[in-house]
Design a protein around this motif. Structure first.
Motif, PDB file in Angstrom:
ATOM      1  N   GLU A 191      -3.299   2.196 -12.556  1.00 27.23           N
ATOM      2  CA  GLU A 191      -4.555   1.488 -12.287  1.00 27.23           C
ATOM      3  C   GLU A 191      -4.323   0.280 -11.392  1.00 27.23           C
ATOM      4  O   GLU A 191      -5.087   0.019 -10.449  1.00 27.23           O
ATOM      5  N   LEU A 233      -7.220  -0.436   2.207  1.00 23.25           N
ATOM      6  CA  LEU A 233      -8.630  -0.218   2.525  1.00 23.25           C
ATOM      7  C   LEU A 233      -9.394  -1.506   2.757  1.00 23.25           C
ATOM      8  O   LEU A 233     -10.560  -1.476   3.172  1.00 23.25           O
ATOM      9  N   LEU A 285     -10.567  -3.587   0.548  1.00 23.37           N
ATOM     10  CA  LEU A 285     -11.666  -3.759  -0.421  1.00 23.37           C
ATOM     11  C   LEU A 285     -11.440  -4.981  -1.308  1.00 23.37           C
ATOM     12  O   LEU A 285     -10.330  -5.428  -1.492  1.00 23.37           O
ATOM     13  N   MET A 294      -3.643  -0.701  -3.518  1.00 25.35           N
ATOM     14  CA  MET A 294      -3.944   0.132  -2.353  1.00 25.35           C
ATOM     15  C   MET A 294      -5.344  -0.165  -1.823  1.00 25.35           C
ATOM     16  O   MET A 294      -5.564  -0.224  -0.601  1.00 25.35           O
ATOM     17  N   ALA A 295      -6.292  -0.368  -2.737  1.00 23.60           N
ATOM     18  CA  ALA A 295      -7.664  -0.670  -2.302  1.00 23.60           C
ATOM     19  C   ALA A 295      -7.708  -1.970  -1.520  1.00 23.60           C
ATOM     20  O   ALA A 295      -8.419  -2.086  -0.512  1.00 23.60           O
ATOM     21  N   LYS A 296      -6.921  -2.932  -1.959  1.00 26.48           N
ATOM     22  CA  LYS A 296      -6.919  -4.240  -1.286  1.00 26.48           C
ATOM     23  C   LYS A 296      -6.190  -4.203   0.028  1.00 26.48           C
ATOM     24  O   LYS A 296      -6.710  -4.664   1.059  1.00 26.48           O
ATOM     25  N   HIS A 297      -4.969  -3.660   0.039  1.00 28.52           N
ATOM     26  CA  HIS A 297      -4.113  -3.768   1.220  1.00 28.52           C
ATOM     27  C   HIS A 297      -4.322  -2.641   2.223  1.00 28.52           C
ATOM     28  O   HIS A 297      -4.134  -2.831   3.431  1.00 28.52           O
ATOM     29  N   LYS A 323      -3.545   1.386  -7.799  1.00 30.23           N
ATOM     30  CA  LYS A 323      -4.754   1.758  -7.055  1.00 30.23           C
ATOM     31  C   LYS A 323      -5.505   0.525  -6.580  1.00 30.23           C
ATOM     32  O   LYS A 323      -6.070   0.519  -5.471  1.00 30.23           O
ATOM     33  N   ASN A 324      -5.516  -0.518  -7.385  1.00 30.07           N
ATOM     34  CA  ASN A 324      -6.143  -1.771  -6.946  1.00 30.07           C
ATOM     35  C   ASN A 324      -5.396  -2.367  -5.748  1.00 30.07           C
ATOM     36  O   ASN A 324      -6.014  -2.889  -4.810  1.00 30.07           O
ATOM     37  N   GLY A 369       0.817  -1.210   0.000  1.00 27.29           N
ATOM     38  CA  GLY A 369       0.000   0.000   0.000  1.00 27.29           C
ATOM     39  C   GLY A 369       0.847   1.254   0.000  1.00 27.29           C
ATOM     40  O   GLY A 369       0.622   2.181  -0.777  1.00 27.29           O
TER      41      GLY A 369
END
Length: 399
Positions: A386, A397, A399, A392-395, A389-390, A315
């Protein structure tokens, strides 16, 4: 950075300034200052000077021949290097494969490769991306078949930066066909002089040659060049990518380009006044400077964690990579805007130093378009924005 430096850090800052002023060759300084093309010898001359000082691998632990620089020392060095027109360091050795070798390599691999990385006598390149495996790196197909005491490597890598300059490549290869793709990947060190290794240039739209396609045709690689365990290359690759994405903060480059942008703005006149007096344009400059300060703070936190023994984490390193590349792109856009119509002329002679063609127009307008075009790739290489960002979203947030 507006931070309170300790007395020791201020002494280091003064030492760096004095060393660069004394040791950086003037012809290299001028090439960087004027956005001229750098040859292999330009990079290697400066890196060897740093190597003799112990600063090419300044952040390495002392037990591996480094200086054990703190996070702040690393930032100080890169910021001053940008201010004083030092070439971008080729970090494939010191910041990428070097930490992999001293963390996961055998004693023999460390003895063979770490000294040559420290003194910059060997240039490394990175064999990751393939025509069908870029951001989806686990889709790679370059195969290393068991040949007894060696592997027989066949396949292709692409977008390989400076492979035409490189002596060695660190390479991801497929040694197994397990159901989970990541489990069949291994990490090999390949001598670029190995028979069956062919480098083909890829000429980019900025007119320069820094990318290549690399083909492997029954290239025999000794098994002693395998890092760690067969099939665990994905683990080592993720470790390396965290270091690479931190390098993609582009601290030296951004510092240099911001300095250049303010200089150009003070020289260029628009509607009878200096561009530096145009409040609208300078508001854009100030906005990107604020973003850069925030990036520096984020980078300092990340490096501090790494120096304390905590991994950068996907992240954090993804955040650094995204912001560093986007800020660099924005600054090159502003430089092209500041240079105006003068930047439209393509003058390969002066840009590459290949002949005695006279420069047409102001010197500051020669390089911005080439830099702008190169920087378009920043948000793609090392993992596209892109994909970051995926991650970061996973680790970050969940998500």
């Amino acid at each position: 950075m507006d931070l309170n430096l300790s007395a020791e850090e201020r002494a280091f800052e003064a030492e760096v300034r004095d060393f660069i002023a004394r040791e950086l060759p003037q012809d290299i300084r001028e090439k960087v200052r004027l956005d001229r093309h750098l040859e292999r010898d330009d990079y290697m001359r400066w890196q060897k000077i740093l190597g003799r000082k112990g600063w090419f691998t300044g952040a390495w632990p002392r037990e591996h021949g480094g200086q054990a620089w703190s996070a702040m020392q690393t930032i100080i060095f890169n910021r001053i290097a940008g201010e004083m027109h030092c070439p971008e360091l080729q970090v494939f050795g010191p910041a990428m494969v070097g930490p992999v070798i001293y963390t996961f390599g055998t004693p023999e691999q460390k003895a063979e490769h770490l000294p040559a990385i420290r003194d910059s006598s060997v240039w490394w390149c990175q064999g990751y991306s393939e025509p069908g495996a870029g951001s989806d790196l686990a889709a790679l197909q370059t195969a290393a078949e068991d040949g007894g005491d060696h592997y027989i490597v066949n396949g292709q890598k692409i977008w390989t930066s400076f492979a035409h300059h490189a002596d060695w490549m660190f390479c991801l290869v497929r040694t197994g066909r397990e159901a989970k793709r990541q489990q069949g990947i291994s990490f090999l060190l390949i001598d670029m002089k190995t028979p069956g290794v062919e480098v083909q240039p890829i000429r980019m739209m900025d007119g320069r040659h820094y990318l290549n396609a690399v083909f492997f045709n029954d290239a025999r690689v000794p098994k002693r060049n395998l890092i760690g365990e067969e099939g665990r290359g994905w683990t080592y690759a993720k470790f390396l990518l965290e270091h690479e994405r931190v390098e993609n903060a582009n601290l030296r480059f951004i510092t240099q380009e911001l300095q250049k942008l303010r200089r150009v703005a003070s020289e260029v006149r628009s509607d009878g006044r200096r561009l530096a007096d145009d409040l609208s344009f300078m508001a854009e400059v100030s906005a990107v400077e604020v973003q850069f300060k925030a990036l520096e703070i984020g980078l300092l936190r990340t490096l501090s964690d790494m120096h304390a023994g905590a991994p950068a984490g996907p992240g954090k390193s993804s955040f650094i990579k995204i912001r560093g590349t986007e800020i660099a792109q924005r600054i090159t856009e502003l430089l092209v805007q500041a240079s105006g119509p003068d930047a439209l002329r393509y003058q390969p002679g002066p840009l590459f130093g290949h002949n005695d063609d006279a420069l047409i127009g102001p010197a500051h307008a020669l390089g911005p378009v080439a830099s702008y075009l190169f920087c378009r790739a920043m948000t793609i290489y090392g993992g596209s924005t892109e994909v970051q960002k995926n991650i970061m979203a996973k680790h970050a947030l969940g998500l």
